[in-house]
Design a protein around this motif. Structure first.
Motif, PDB file in Angstrom:
ATOM      1  N   ARG A 192       0.854  -1.185   0.000  1.00  0.00           N
ATOM      2  CA  ARG A 192       0.000   0.000   0.000  1.00  0.00           C
ATOM      3  C   ARG A 192       0.889   1.234   0.000  1.00  0.00           C
ATOM      4  O   ARG A 192       2.075   1.158   0.351  1.00  0.00           O
ATOM      5  CB  ARG A 192      -0.961  -0.007   1.192  1.00  0.00           C
ATOM      6  N   SER A 193       0.319   2.378  -0.346  1.00  0.00           N
ATOM      7  CA  SER A 193       1.135   3.563  -0.600  1.00  0.00           C
ATOM      8  C   SER A 193       1.803   4.127   0.641  1.00  0.00           C
ATOM      9  O   SER A 193       2.836   4.802   0.537  1.00  0.00           O
ATOM     10  CB  SER A 193       0.273   4.661  -1.246  1.00  0.00           C
ATOM     11  N   ASP A 194       1.249   3.870   1.847  1.00  0.00           N
ATOM     12  CA  ASP A 194       1.838   4.460   3.049  1.00  0.00           C
ATOM     13  C   ASP A 194       2.945   3.610   3.663  1.00  0.00           C
ATOM     14  O   ASP A 194       3.485   3.960   4.706  1.00  0.00           O
ATOM     15  CB  ASP A 194       0.762   4.771   4.100  1.00  0.00           C
ATOM     16  N   TYR A 195       3.289   2.495   3.012  1.00  0.00           N
ATOM     17  CA  TYR A 195       4.419   1.678   3.450  1.00  0.00           C
ATOM     18  C   TYR A 195       5.286   1.329   2.236  1.00  0.00           C
ATOM     19  O   TYR A 195       4.768   1.097   1.147  1.00  0.00           O
ATOM     20  CB  TYR A 195       3.954   0.372   4.092  1.00  0.00           C
ATOM     21  N   ALA A 196       6.609   1.255   2.463  1.00  0.00           N
ATOM     22  CA  ALA A 196       7.525   0.954   1.359  1.00  0.00           C
ATOM     23  C   ALA A 196       8.074  -0.467   1.417  1.00  0.00           C
ATOM     24  O   ALA A 196       8.940  -0.821   0.627  1.00  0.00           O
ATOM     25  CB  ALA A 196       8.696   1.947   1.368  1.00  0.00           C
ATOM     26  N   GLY A 197       7.540  -1.294   2.329  1.00  0.00           N
ATOM     27  CA  GLY A 197       8.149  -2.599   2.589  1.00  0.00           C
ATOM     28  C   GLY A 197       7.518  -3.759   1.847  1.00  0.00           C
ATOM     29  O   GLY A 197       7.198  -4.771   2.475  1.00  0.00           O
ATOM     30  N   SER A 198       7.354  -3.666   0.541  1.00  0.00           N
ATOM     31  CA  SER A 198       6.742  -4.784  -0.184  1.00  0.00           C
ATOM     32  C   SER A 198       7.719  -5.930  -0.442  1.00  0.00           C
ATOM     33  O   SER A 198       7.302  -7.043  -0.764  1.00  0.00           O
ATOM     34  CB  SER A 198       6.165  -4.301  -1.516  1.00  0.00           C
ATOM     35  N   ALA A 199       9.025  -5.685  -0.304  1.00  0.00           N
ATOM     36  CA  ALA A 199      10.034  -6.718  -0.581  1.00  0.00           C
ATOM     37  C   ALA A 199      11.079  -6.724   0.539  1.00  0.00           C
ATOM     38  O   ALA A 199      12.228  -6.312   0.335  1.00  0.00           O
ATOM     39  CB  ALA A 199      10.688  -6.467  -1.935  1.00  0.00           C
ATOM     40  N   PRO A 200      10.717  -7.187   1.739  1.00  0.00           N
ATOM     41  CA  PRO A 200      11.648  -7.134   2.876  1.00  0.00           C
ATOM     42  C   PRO A 200      12.999  -7.777   2.620  1.00  0.00           C
ATOM     43  O   PRO A 200      14.035  -7.236   3.034  1.00  0.00           O
ATOM     44  CB  PRO A 200      10.888  -7.876   3.981  1.00  0.00           C
ATOM     45  N   ALA A 201      13.045  -8.926   1.948  1.00  0.00           N
ATOM     46  CA  ALA A 201      14.314  -9.624   1.753  1.00  0.00           C
ATOM     47  C   ALA A 201      15.306  -8.786   0.963  1.00  0.00           C
ATOM     48  O   ALA A 201      16.521  -8.855   1.202  1.00  0.00           O
ATOM     49  CB  ALA A 201      14.077 -10.956   1.059  1.00  0.00           C
ATOM     50  N   VAL A 202      14.811  -7.990   0.021  1.00  0.00           N
ATOM     51  CA  VAL A 202      15.700  -7.155  -0.793  1.00  0.00           C
ATOM     52  C   VAL A 202      16.345  -6.078   0.072  1.00  0.00           C
ATOM     53  O   VAL A 202      17.560  -5.828  -0.008  1.00  0.00           O
ATOM     54  CB  VAL A 202      14.923  -6.524  -1.964  1.00  0.00           C
ATOM     55  N   VAL A 203      15.535  -5.431   0.908  1.00  0.00           N
ATOM     56  CA  VAL A 203      16.070  -4.376   1.777  1.00  0.00           C
ATOM     57  C   VAL A 203      17.059  -4.955   2.782  1.00  0.00           C
ATOM     58  O   VAL A 203      18.139  -4.389   3.019  1.00  0.00           O
ATOM     59  CB  VAL A 203      14.925  -3.657   2.515  1.00  0.00           C
ATOM     60  N   LEU A 204      16.706  -6.075   3.367  1.00  0.00           N
ATOM     61  CA  LEU A 204      17.597  -6.714   4.337  1.00  0.00           C
ATOM     62  C   LEU A 204      18.915  -7.134   3.683  1.00  0.00           C
ATOM     63  O   LEU A 204      19.989  -7.013   4.285  1.00  0.00           O
ATOM     64  CB  LEU A 204      16.902  -7.915   4.964  1.00  0.00           C
ATOM     65  N   ALA A 205      18.838  -7.622   2.456  1.00  0.00           N
ATOM     66  CA  ALA A 205      20.057  -8.032   1.747  1.00  0.00           C
ATOM     67  C   ALA A 205      20.954  -6.830   1.455  1.00  0.00           C
ATOM     68  O   ALA A 205      22.182  -6.953   1.464  1.00  0.00           O
ATOM     69  CB  ALA A 205      19.695  -8.746   0.449  1.00  0.00           C
ATOM     70  N   ALA A 206      20.335  -5.673   1.201  1.00  0.00           N
ATOM     71  CA  ALA A 206      21.133  -4.473   0.941  1.00  0.00           C
ATOM     72  C   ALA A 206      21.990  -4.101   2.138  1.00  0.00           C
ATOM     73  O   ALA A 206      23.084  -3.547   1.989  1.00  0.00           O
ATOM     74  CB  ALA A 206      20.202  -3.310   0.576  1.00  0.00           C
ATOM     75  N   ALA A 207      21.497  -4.425   3.341  1.00  0.00           N
ATOM     76  CA  ALA A 207      22.247  -4.104   4.558  1.00  0.00           C
ATOM     77  C   ALA A 207      23.120  -5.257   5.036  1.00  0.00           C
ATOM     78  O   ALA A 207      23.982  -5.062   5.897  1.00  0.00           O
ATOM     79  CB  ALA A 207      21.274  -3.721   5.674  1.00  0.00           C
ATOM     80  N   ALA A 208      22.921  -6.446   4.493  1.00  0.00           N
ATOM     81  CA  ALA A 208      23.616  -7.629   5.015  1.00  0.00           C
ATOM     82  C   ALA A 208      25.125  -7.511   4.935  1.00  0.00           C
ATOM     83  O   ALA A 208      25.839  -7.856   5.889  1.00  0.00           O
ATOM     84  CB  ALA A 208      23.137  -8.873   4.272  1.00  0.00           C
ATOM     85  N   SER A 209      25.629  -7.037   3.800  1.00  0.00           N
ATOM     86  CA  SER A 209      27.081  -6.966   3.633  1.00  0.00           C
ATOM     87  C   SER A 209      27.690  -5.783   4.375  1.00  0.00           C
ATOM     88  O   SER A 209      28.913  -5.675   4.468  1.00  0.00           O
ATOM     89  CB  SER A 209      27.436  -6.883   2.142  1.00  0.00           C
ATOM     90  N   MET A 210      26.832  -4.893   4.930  1.00  0.00           N
ATOM     91  CA  MET A 210      27.310  -3.726   5.667  1.00  0.00           C
ATOM     92  C   MET A 210      27.224  -3.938   7.176  1.00  0.00           C
ATOM     93  O   MET A 210      27.536  -3.033   7.950  1.00  0.00           O
ATOM     94  CB  MET A 210      26.483  -2.497   5.265  1.00  0.00           C
ATOM     95  N   THR A 211      26.764  -5.119   7.597  1.00  0.00           N
ATOM     96  CA  THR A 211      26.598  -5.424   9.008  1.00  0.00           C
ATOM     97  C   THR A 211      27.336  -6.708   9.356  1.00  0.00           C
ATOM     98  O   THR A 211      27.739  -7.460   8.469  1.00  0.00           O
ATOM     99  CB  THR A 211      25.103  -5.569   9.361  1.00  0.00           C
ATOM    100  N   GLU A 212      27.494  -6.956  10.651  1.00  0.00           N
ATOM    101  CA  GLU A 212      28.318  -8.083  11.082  1.00  0.00           C
ATOM    102  C   GLU A 212      27.567  -9.143  11.875  1.00  0.00           C
ATOM    103  O   GLU A 212      27.822 -10.338  11.688  1.00  0.00           O
ATOM    104  CB  GLU A 212      29.486  -7.565  11.931  1.00  0.00           C
ATOM    105  N   ARG A 213      26.651  -8.719  12.760  1.00  0.00           N
ATOM    106  CA  ARG A 213      26.075  -9.714  13.669  1.00  0.00           C
ATOM    107  C   ARG A 213      24.556  -9.665  13.760  1.00  0.00           C
ATOM    108  O   ARG A 213      23.944 -10.634  14.184  1.00  0.00           O
ATOM    109  CB  ARG A 213      26.656  -9.565  15.081  1.00  0.00           C
ATOM    110  N   ILE A 214      23.939  -8.592  13.406  1.00  0.00           N
ATOM    111  CA  ILE A 214      22.503  -8.446  13.600  1.00  0.00           C
ATOM    112  C   ILE A 214      21.731  -9.430  12.727  1.00  0.00           C
ATOM    113  O   ILE A 214      22.079  -9.648  11.562  1.00  0.00           O
ATOM    114  CB  ILE A 214      22.052  -6.996  13.334  1.00  0.00           C
ATOM    115  N   ARG A 215      20.707 -10.071  13.303  1.00  0.00           N
ATOM    116  CA  ARG A 215      19.872 -10.990  12.541  1.00  0.00           C
ATOM    117  C   ARG A 215      18.851 -10.196  11.738  1.00  0.00           C
ATOM    118  O   ARG A 215      18.413  -9.127  12.152  1.00  0.00           O
ATOM    119  CB  ARG A 215      19.195 -12.004  13.464  1.00  0.00           C
ATOM    120  N   LEU A 216      18.482 -10.741  10.576  1.00  0.00           N
ATOM    121  CA  LEU A 216      17.673 -10.012   9.598  1.00  0.00           C
ATOM    122  C   LEU A 216      16.443 -10.845   9.266  1.00  0.00           C
ATOM    123  O   LEU A 216      16.560 -11.962   8.754  1.00  0.00           O
ATOM    124  CB  LEU A 216      18.512  -9.757   8.336  1.00  0.00           C
TER     125      LEU A 216
END
Length: 350
Positions: free
Chosen positions: A52-76
């Motif tokens: 829906r238009s008031d949320y941008a999270g239609s593809a969580p795995a893509v966003v989490l993957a974008a941060a995966a290589s920039m983080t060390e220990r946090i679970r996603l």
């Protein structure tokens, strides 16, 4: 006791200025939030799937993957994946890919979906709401258990001895059941021996104690070790240097978004300051305050429900990005250490 952040990637107009964060900017903000959460020592970051238009999270795995290589220990993790309107094979592939990129830090939180926009979008009938989830959960668990899959259901084409790739680093890839308080969901999670996450956004969290007991009884009856079960809660909240600052910063965005949802769902009673302040009380469902107060509420939650993971949903409505980053930093560097020290003192003396 794990502590983390959950978000739906809100992109709503600010209730005072009317300024709206566009979707692209909100997605970039999320990546920065995950990095800050990792640096602050938080355990997990979850993104809820919405269409829906008031949320941008239609593809969580893509966003989490974008941060995966920039983080060390946090679970996603997703928070949640609307499994009923998705393909379980594709869900596994996406999160197995995330698991590989993050070297074993991915999780799936599967739910039926309290928001229903994905059903017509992907061609599913809401009359099959419950049956879709049961069937697709069964397939997801089969896919994560075995490289080659043979399966037949009523709402998806059958699979005949086909491989699903890539395989996750973790075996099995963690799958949680998400519930808004449905007893059937709690019993199902217990029977399957899966960890459960309860969304507690109103009332008193202690009222979920019977659901926790139902979950544990179902697990024990199915032969699972109750001592190894994991229970999470997800609640709205905000941390600032003072409780007064947190309360003022969080009220208007929360009121605006809760009233939008309330109108959509026919709640009737508008969300006002009295409702908000009551929810901020020690036994309420809003975790808004300075680090000491928020920590006190999390410790009480642990005592009442035995939770092993707590998600703070910081952005209920659009909040200034710098304030969100500060709240995440405080949650990791101030709140979490207080909680861990207090739980060590209390539980160590029992």
């Amino acid at each position: 006791m794990e502590i983390g952040i959950s978000t739906f990637l809100e992109a709503t107009p600010h209730p005072v200025t009317g300024e709206r964060v566009n979707h692209a900017e909100r997605l970039r903000h999320a990546v920065e939030e995950i990095v800050v959460a990792d640096q602050a020592g938080l355990d997990v970051y979850g993104i809820g799937e919405h269409h829906r238009s008031d949320y941008a999270g239609s593809a969580p795995a893509v966003v989490l993957a974008a941060a995966a290589s920039m983080t060390e220990r946090i679970r996603l993790t997703s928070a949640v994946t609307v499994l009923s309107s998705d393909d379980p094979v594709r869900v596994y592939q996406e999160f197995a890919t995330l698991d590989g990129i993050s070297n074993g830090r991915a999780e799936i939180m599967a739910g039926r979906g309290s928001f229903i926009e994905s059903f017509p979008l992907f061609g599913y009938d809401l009359e099959h709401y419950d049956a879709l989830f049961e069937e697709k959960l069964e397939l997801l668990l089969k896919v994560r258990a075995s490289e080659k899959v043979t399966w037949r259901g009523g709402h998806r084409p059958a699979i005949h001895n086909l491989g699903v790739y890539p395989r996750a680093v973790q075996h099995p890839l963690p799958v949680w059941i998400a519930s808004g308080g449905n007893p059937e969901s709690a019993a199902r999670a217990g029977m399957l021996g899966l960890p459960i996450a309860f969304a507690i956004i109103g009332g008193m969290p202690e009222r979920f104690a019977p659901l926790v007991e139902l979950y544990k009884r179902a697990a024990a009856k199915a032969g699972h070790d109750v001592n190894k079960l994991h229970i999470a809660t997800h609640s709205h909240g905000f941390v600032a240097d003072t409780t007064e600052a947190a309360a003022e910063a969080f009220f208007l965005p929360t009121q605006a978004q809760m009233n939008v949802i309330g109108r959509e769902r026919g709640w009737g009673q508008p969300y006002d300051r009295d409702t908000y302040d009551a929810a901020r009380s020690l036994r309420g469902a809003l975790y808004v305050g300075d680090p000491e107060y928020v920590a006190e509420k999390i410790v009480l939650l642990r005592k009442n429900l035995g939770v092993t993971r707590f998600f703070l949903h910081v952005n209920v409505g659009t909040m200034p990005h710098r304030e969100v980053l500060r709240a995440i930093e405080l949650l990791g560097t101030k709140v979490a250490p207080i909680v861990h020290r207090e739980l060590a003192r209390i539980e160590g003396s029992e």
